[in-house]
Design an enzyme around this catalytic site. Structure first.
Site, PDB file in Angstrom:
ATOM      1  N   GLY A  14       0.817  -1.203   0.000  1.00 63.93           N
ATOM      2  CA  GLY A  14       0.000   0.000   0.000  1.00 63.93           C
ATOM      3  C   GLY A  14       0.849   1.250   0.000  1.00 63.93           C
TER       4      GLY A  14
ATOM      5  N   ASP B 210      -8.365   7.038  16.278  1.00 63.84           N
ATOM      6  CA  ASP B 210      -8.877   6.728  14.942  1.00 63.84           C
ATOM      7  C   ASP B 210      -9.366   5.283  14.857  1.00 63.84           C
ATOM      8  OD1 ASP B 210      -9.584   7.508  12.388  1.00 63.84           O
ATOM      9  OD2 ASP B 210      -7.638   7.057  11.505  1.00 63.84           O
TER      10      ASP B 210
END
Length: 432
Positions: A59, A177
């Site tokens: 990624g 988060d």
């Protein structure tokens, strides 16, 4: 050893500690890292990743690229490589390195070590086999792979991971988060909390701290979004959203017809709960595997965790304890909090989770997906200055940040790229 300690000292130098326990200094951290052999030679990582070959790239985000590798001892690893041109990435790299240096828990992704080689800075993690939770939960074609037993296990595992971070780790850590995209699933479907780039060490002697707002819209607690007040209860709120998403199979998104007569998932779930129709919240694919008492209990837990008043939300140890027991008596939730709303202290009554609100009816490292946006804003900003929207983010170990603006009503939740419809009764959203 001297050279390695010097490298770690340079790596950790930018950190500033926030509590008396933290202020024991970097020397303790150096010693811990040295004792636990958390250093990796750059040449080792070059060999493991085949010189960071593009075919091993998992990624790419604001932090930098992530590569899959295999060590000589057979361990499969994920290597985060800091982009030399990313100032924000450097800050997140340092944050993640510092916070995970002494963290070790079954439900938190394991940082194996560090590497500093000239201008190269790398973090080495265990490789988690399956994709991040959002890749399964929010895709109609794959949602059925997650039966109720698995979803309940994920709820319990994330709860235990947060309890560890808030209470049992060496430092009090607030993740900031928590969301489906930051929950990785291993080969046995054990959930692991990932991406600590926005996490904060929390001062032990304070009830909250004032800070800049960073997180993902739809998951952030109202007192944090509106006033920058950060406490462990902000993570509790995010966890509550995640619980309701796991039960419903739906994102906490803007209304726009997604949830009948409701502003978002939280509002929709609460209205059905108050009408005694809690089981209509449940993802239809769970019909054959669900335990109705467990589902109802988890709906109540999700609603309690998302209360507007942070004092009315349970602590994570209390949540873990509740989940470990048979469904029983829980407090009655009030309407969930949303940014822009004012809360007031209310007196609650207790209800049985087995009866309350029932109707009587018994993408991982590599891919990038369109999901809820990440918000970064000044803590002093007003609701109209804070934003919601969508952002292309790479999930799991990689997160791309984007600063966005919107109105107070939009801040409550994220966006969805899935076209929605309703079933014939018009009671729950379904994917078209």
């Amino acid at each position: 050893m001297t050279k390695s300690k010097s490298m770690l000292h340079n790596l950790m130098r930018p950190f500033r500690f926030g509590s008396s326990r933290d202020s024991q200094g970097e020397d303790d951290l150096e010693q811990i890292a040295a004792n636990e052999k958390k250093f990796f030679r750059f040449e080792t990582l070059v060999e493991a990743t085949n010189n960071f070959h593009p075919t091993n790239k998992l990624g790419q985000g604001g932090f930098g690229p992530v590569f899959k590798g295999k060590l000589k001892d057979g361990r499969v690893i994920a290597v985060k490589k800091l982009s030399q041109y990313s100032k924000q990435g450097k800050k997140e790299f340092m944050t993640e390195a510092k916070l995970l240096a002494r963290v070790q828990h079954r439900n938190v992704v394991n940082l194996l070590g560090y590497c500093v080689h000239g201008s190269e800075k790398l973090l080495v993690y265990e490789y988690v086999t399956n994709e991040s939770l959002d890749k399964l939960l929010f895709k109609a074609s794959r949602r059925g792979e997650l039966d109720w037993k698995m979803r309940y296990g994920i709820i319990c595992g994330v709860a235990r991971g947060l309890q560890y971070l808030h209470v049992d780790s060496h430092n009090v850590i607030i993740h900031r988060d928590i969301k489906a995209g930051n929950v990785l699933l291993d080969d046995k479907w054990v959930p692991k909390i990932a991406d600590f780039g926005m996490a904060r060490l929390f001062p032990e002697d304070q009830t909250h701290v004032n800070t800049r707002v960073s997180g993902t819209n739809g998951y952030m607690a109202p007192e944090y979004v509106m006033h920058g007040h950060l406490s462990a209860k902000a993570d509790v709120f995010s966890f509550g959203v995640l619980v309701l998403e796991l039960i419903s199979g739906q994102r906490n998104s803007l209304s726009s017809g997604l949830f009948p007569d409701a502003e978002n998932l939280l509002d929709w779930a609460y209205k059905l709960y108050k009408k005694g129709r809690s089981m209509e919240i449940m993802d239809p694919t769970l019909a054959s595997s669900a335990d109705p008492d467990q589902v109802t209990m988890c709906i109540q837990i999700g609603l309690l965790c998302t209360q507007g008043d942070p004092h009315l939300r349970p602590t994570m140890p209390h949540v873990v304890l509740t989940l470990s027991r048979r469904p029983g008596t829980l407090e009655e939730p009030t309407r969930p909090g949303m940014p822009g709303s004012r809360y007031r202290r209310t007196r609650r009554t207790s209800v049985s989770s087995s009866n309350a609100g029932t109707s009587g009816a018994s993408d991982s490292y590599a891919s990038t997906t369109n999901t809820t946006g990440t918000i970064t804003a000044a803590a002093t900003a007003t609701a109209n200055e804070i934003a919601s929207g969508s952002s292309s983010v790479s999930q799991g170990y990689v997160t791309r940040r984007k600063t966005i603006t919107a109105t107070e009503n939009e801040i409550a939740s994220g966006s969805s790229s899935v076209s929605q419809g309703y079933d014939t009764r018009g009671k729950r959203p379904m994917e078209g």
